[in-house]
Design a protein around this motif. Structure first.
Motif, PDB file in Angstrom:
ATOM      1  N   LEU A   1       0.820  -1.216   0.000  1.00  0.00           N
ATOM      2  CA  LEU A   1       0.000   0.000   0.000  1.00  0.00           C
ATOM      3  C   LEU A   1       0.854   1.267   0.000  1.00  0.00           C
ATOM      4  N   LEU A   2       1.876   1.297   0.865  1.00  0.00           N
ATOM      5  CA  LEU A   2       2.747   2.476   0.927  1.00  0.00           C
ATOM      6  C   LEU A   2       3.516   2.665  -0.377  1.00  0.00           C
ATOM      7  N   SER A   3       4.024   1.567  -0.937  1.00  0.00           N
ATOM      8  CA  SER A   3       4.783   1.656  -2.189  1.00  0.00           C
ATOM      9  C   SER A   3       3.918   2.186  -3.329  1.00  0.00           C
ATOM     10  N   LEU A   4       2.712   1.650  -3.453  1.00  0.00           N
ATOM     11  CA  LEU A   4       1.818   2.107  -4.521  1.00  0.00           C
ATOM     12  C   LEU A   4       1.484   3.588  -4.371  1.00  0.00           C
ATOM     13  N   PHE A   5       1.205   4.011  -3.138  1.00  0.00           N
ATOM     14  CA  PHE A   5       0.880   5.420  -2.886  1.00  0.00           C
ATOM     15  C   PHE A   5       2.066   6.309  -3.262  1.00  0.00           C
ATOM     16  N   LEU A   6       3.260   5.947  -2.822  1.00  0.00           N
ATOM     17  CA  LEU A   6       4.444   6.779  -3.070  1.00  0.00           C
ATOM     18  C   LEU A   6       4.818   6.811  -4.549  1.00  0.00           C
ATOM     19  N   ILE A   7       4.667   5.679  -5.245  1.00  0.00           N
ATOM     20  CA  ILE A   7       5.004   5.634  -6.673  1.00  0.00           C
ATOM     21  C   ILE A   7       4.031   6.486  -7.496  1.00  0.00           C
ATOM     22  N   VAL A   8       2.754   6.358  -7.184  1.00  0.00           N
ATOM     23  CA  VAL A   8       1.718   7.031  -7.991  1.00  0.00           C
ATOM     24  C   VAL A   8       1.612   8.522  -7.679  1.00  0.00           C
ATOM     25  N   PHE A   9       1.729   8.906  -6.393  1.00  0.00           N
ATOM     26  CA  PHE A   9       1.433  10.287  -6.008  1.00  0.00           C
ATOM     27  C   PHE A   9       2.651  11.133  -5.609  1.00  0.00           C
ATOM     28  N   VAL A  10       3.752  10.517  -5.243  1.00  0.00           N
ATOM     29  CA  VAL A  10       4.884  11.304  -4.729  1.00  0.00           C
ATOM     30  C   VAL A  10       6.100  11.241  -5.647  1.00  0.00           C
ATOM     31  N   PHE A  11       6.585  10.026  -5.938  1.00  0.00           N
ATOM     32  CA  PHE A  11       7.819   9.875  -6.731  1.00  0.00           C
ATOM     33  C   PHE A  11       7.480   9.452  -8.157  1.00  0.00           C
ATOM     34  N   GLN A  12       6.831  10.358  -8.878  1.00  0.00           N
ATOM     35  CA  GLN A  12       6.379  10.018 -10.221  1.00  0.00           C
ATOM     36  C   GLN A  12       7.522   9.992 -11.234  1.00  0.00           C
ATOM     37  N   LYS A  13       8.639  10.625 -10.882  1.00  0.00           N
ATOM     38  CA  LYS A  13       9.794  10.628 -11.787  1.00  0.00           C
ATOM     39  C   LYS A  13      10.725   9.473 -11.453  1.00  0.00           C
ATOM     40  N   ASP A  14      11.235   9.443 -10.200  1.00  0.00           N
ATOM     41  CA  ASP A  14      12.121   8.360  -9.753  1.00  0.00           C
ATOM     42  C   ASP A  14      11.275   7.352  -8.970  1.00  0.00           C
ATOM     43  N   LYS A  15      10.557   6.529  -9.703  1.00  0.00           N
ATOM     44  CA  LYS A  15       9.576   5.645  -9.069  1.00  0.00           C
ATOM     45  C   LYS A  15      10.211   4.570  -8.189  1.00  0.00           C
ATOM     46  N   TYR A  16      11.443   4.194  -8.506  1.00  0.00           N
ATOM     47  CA  TYR A  16      12.099   3.167  -7.700  1.00  0.00           C
ATOM     48  C   TYR A  16      12.302   3.636  -6.262  1.00  0.00           C
ATOM     49  N   ILE A  17      12.456   4.954  -6.064  1.00  0.00           N
ATOM     50  CA  ILE A  17      12.611   5.479  -4.701  1.00  0.00           C
ATOM     51  C   ILE A  17      11.316   5.282  -3.911  1.00  0.00           C
ATOM     52  N   GLY A  18      10.179   5.483  -4.561  1.00  0.00           N
ATOM     53  CA  GLY A  18       8.904   5.235  -3.904  1.00  0.00           C
ATOM     54  C   GLY A  18       8.755   3.788  -3.474  1.00  0.00           C
ATOM     55  N   ARG A  19       9.233   2.873  -4.326  1.00  0.00           N
ATOM     56  CA  ARG A  19       9.169   1.435  -3.996  1.00  0.00           C
ATOM     57  C   ARG A  19      10.075   1.123  -2.801  1.00  0.00           C
ATOM     58  N   ILE A  20      11.268   1.694  -2.800  1.00  0.00           N
ATOM     59  CA  ILE A  20      12.232   1.463  -1.712  1.00  0.00           C
ATOM     60  C   ILE A  20      11.717   2.042  -0.396  1.00  0.00           C
ATOM     61  N   LEU A  21      11.228   3.288  -0.449  1.00  0.00           N
ATOM     62  CA  LEU A  21      10.770   3.969   0.766  1.00  0.00           C
ATOM     63  C   LEU A  21       9.547   3.264   1.355  1.00  0.00           C
ATOM     64  N   GLY A  22       8.606   2.855   0.511  1.00  0.00           N
ATOM     65  CA  GLY A  22       7.421   2.156   0.995  1.00  0.00           C
ATOM     66  C   GLY A  22       7.777   0.856   1.691  1.00  0.00           C
ATOM     67  N   SER A  23       8.712   0.111   1.108  1.00  0.00           N
ATOM     68  CA  SER A  23       9.154  -1.154   1.708  1.00  0.00           C
ATOM     69  C   SER A  23       9.843  -0.926   3.044  1.00  0.00           C
ATOM     70  N   THR A  24      10.654   0.125   3.114  1.00  0.00           N
ATOM     71  CA  THR A  24      11.435   0.396   4.319  1.00  0.00           C
ATOM     72  C   THR A  24      10.551   0.835   5.482  1.00  0.00           C
ATOM     73  N   ILE A  25       9.650   1.759   5.223  1.00  0.00           N
ATOM     74  CA  ILE A  25       8.753   2.242   6.287  1.00  0.00           C
ATOM     75  C   ILE A  25       7.963   1.076   6.877  1.00  0.00           C
ATOM     76  N   ALA A  26       7.439   0.216   6.017  1.00  0.00           N
ATOM     77  CA  ALA A  26       6.613  -0.911   6.471  1.00  0.00           C
ATOM     78  C   ALA A  26       7.384  -1.832   7.408  1.00  0.00           C
ATOM     79  N   ILE A  27       8.577  -2.227   7.009  1.00  0.00           N
ATOM     80  CA  ILE A  27       9.322  -3.220   7.796  1.00  0.00           C
ATOM     81  C   ILE A  27       9.862  -2.622   9.099  1.00  0.00           C
ATOM     82  N   VAL A  28      10.174  -1.332   9.098  1.00  0.00           N
ATOM     83  CA  VAL A  28      10.651  -0.682  10.324  1.00  0.00           C
ATOM     84  C   VAL A  28       9.512  -0.565  11.341  1.00  0.00           C
ATOM     85  N   VAL A  29       8.323  -0.199  10.883  1.00  0.00           N
ATOM     86  CA  VAL A  29       7.155  -0.117  11.781  1.00  0.00           C
ATOM     87  C   VAL A  29       6.902  -1.472  12.440  1.00  0.00           C
TER      88      VAL A  29
END
Length: 491
Positions: A180-208
């Motif tokens: 969910l976090l990755s999809l949100f970040l890729i679609v709405f935040v990191f529309q240019k560097d989409k791989y960063i949205g995928r990385i950030l979404g994965s990281t936030i989830a596992i740290v929580v």
């Protein structure tokens, strides 16, 4: 005396049903979790370019390396620690029991993470140039590895007592948050560097998830003040670090070498092939969560007959399952990805076969772990990893990225063979059936050859799969009757 014998049989049957239920529970749970990932693969492969997909998977390859270093592979000591220290409820001294030991190991992981974050931010420029990751991604890399280390500790702890429900719950929360976090970040935040949205979404989830796990561990039992427990754990686990790193080389380094020697696009296509390999990996990891504790108990009881018998069934059924995946690989690739990724079909067959030998290694490696001969574990894996690097360097340059799949297969076969020989040396005798192991190995290599020959003949491949499944099911119900027992135990 007769009543005592009946009671023993009843207890043994109950214990067997518990192991059986846990094994099936882990497998079904892992499939449901992996199903979430499989369901989103077509989404992510369409949202991300092959270059973005390659960068994300290379990030994961680096993370798997850092995870071993940050966590000190301390989770590998848990099975031995459970028998070494016992529980307070079993008479062990409170504050020096197994639960205290686990809580203390988490403190080690936290201190290690702090050190890595400090190093990344002090020496960031040099590390950036070497890994080709910016400082933001480097910090995310450390945090993701921290979360992975804590989750691995939790899952190992849950597996020891067959508490598969806890494993499924925690892993499920992580998987859903990740998606969910990755999809949100890729679609709405990191529309240019989409791989960063995928990385950030994965990281936030596992740290929580990791933070909540730590709170749960420390609520169960506080860390112990006696550092002798931790010293033993570190001494046990340190030799596992080079073993873990060598496993990463076997499993991940081919993708890094493809990116260095080829392109991000090739790395992305090749990385996608590992999504099919994950079907075998998930099944193997699920069953190993039960096989490991079961083996420890049977070896402690000196029940060598059961070890030989059931290890043979275990290896054989996984060989049939892996062969079925090999024959259906082309269709699985076409269902999961767009046409841009279809070249992965030619890599999938040897990668899945290599995955079988990665699984097969877990059978003899239990002997090494049981006796605490962790230095032997490292030596066998390092040798296989070195061979893999050399073969990759030679054949990727000469034949392209598909060659990496075959070099990985060869390295994984060597990996299993070395650990099988080491297990014989450590035990002083052969615990497993040479005939079964040889037959399974020959069967997998035959499946690779036939899978390539029939790659354009879907009807013939389906017939082969039906034949394999039918033969396996008939044999299983005649010898073990697992499905029948599982059905009865849940009625």
């Amino acid at each position: 005396m007769e009543n005592m014998g009946t009671n023993d049989k009843t207890r043994e049957k109950k214990a067997g049903n518990r192991v059986l239920k846990a094994g099936i529970g882990y497998t079904i749970g892992n499939y449901l979790l992996k199903g979430l990932s499989f369901f989103t693969i077509p989404i992510f492969t369409r949202l991300l370019t092959t270059q973005d997909y390659g960068k994300y998977n290379v990030f994961l390859s680096y993370e798997n390396i850092i995870f071993v270093l940050i966590g000190f592979a301390i989770h590998s000591s848990y099975k031995n620690a459970r028998y070494r220290y016992g529980l307070a409820s079993e008479g062990a001294e409170k504050g020096k029991d197994y639960h205290s030991y686990v809580s203390t190991t988490i403190c080690l992981v936290l201190c290690s993470t702090a050190g890595w974050l400090l190093a990344v931010n002090i020496f960031g420029d040099a590390i950036e140039n070497f890994l080709q990751l910016d400082k933001v991604c480097l910090n995310l890399l450390v945090l993701y590895a921290f979360g992975n280390a804590v989750m691995t500790c939790y899952n190992t702890d849950a597996g020891i007592d067959y508490r598969y429900q806890k494993f499924i719950k925690v892993s499920g929360i992580n998987a859903i948050l990740n998606i969910l976090l990755s999809l949100f970040l890729i679609v709405f935040v990191f529309q240019k560097d989409k791989y960063i949205g995928r990385i950030l979404g994965s990281t936030i989830a596992i740290v929580v998830v990791a933070v909540n796990i730590i709170i749960e561990f420390w609520k169960r039992e506080k860390p112990c003040k006696d550092l002798s427990l931790l010293k033993w754990g570190v001494k046990y686990s340190i030799p596992i670090i080079p073993h873990g790193l060598s496993q990463i080389v076997l499993n991940q380094f081919d993708r890094i070498m493809i990116m260095k020697m080829g392109t991000d696009e090739n790395a992305g296509i090749y990385s996608f092939a590992y999504n099919i390999y994950a079907i075998v990996q998930v099944t193997a990891n699920s069953l190993d969560s039960v096989w490991g504790p079961w083996f420890y108990q049977k070896r402690k009881d000196n029940d060598l007959f059961s070890i030989r018998k059931y290890s043979g069934y275990y290896a054989s059924y996984m060989a049939l399952f892996s062969s079925a995946i090999i024959f259906m690989a082309p269709e699985i690739v076409k269902i999961l990805a767009s046409e841009n990724y279809w070249d992965a079909i030619y890599s999938v067959i040897p990668i899945v076969a290599g995955g079988y030998f990665a699984f097969l290694y877990t059978i003899p490696s239990c002997v090494e772990y049981y006796y605490g001969k962790t230095q032997y574990i490292a030596s066998g894996t390092i040798m296989a990893a070195i061979v893999n690097i050399i073969l990759n360097f030679v054949f990727i340059k000469k034949y392209g990225y598909i060659a990496a799949a075959y070099t990985t297969l060869a390295a994984y076969f060597l990996y299993f063979l070395l650990h099988y020989l080491i297990a014989i040396k450590v035990e002083g005798k052969i615990l497993f059936s040479n005939k079964v192991m040889l037959g399974c190995s020959a069967g997998i290599f035959s499946a690779v050859i036939l899978g390539n020959v029939l790659i354009d003949h879907i009807i013939l491949r389906i017939l082969v799969v039906l034949l394999l499944c039918g033969a396996g099911l008939i044999h299983e119900e005649k010898t073990l009757g697992i499905l029948k027992r599982f059905w009865r135990s849940n009625r």
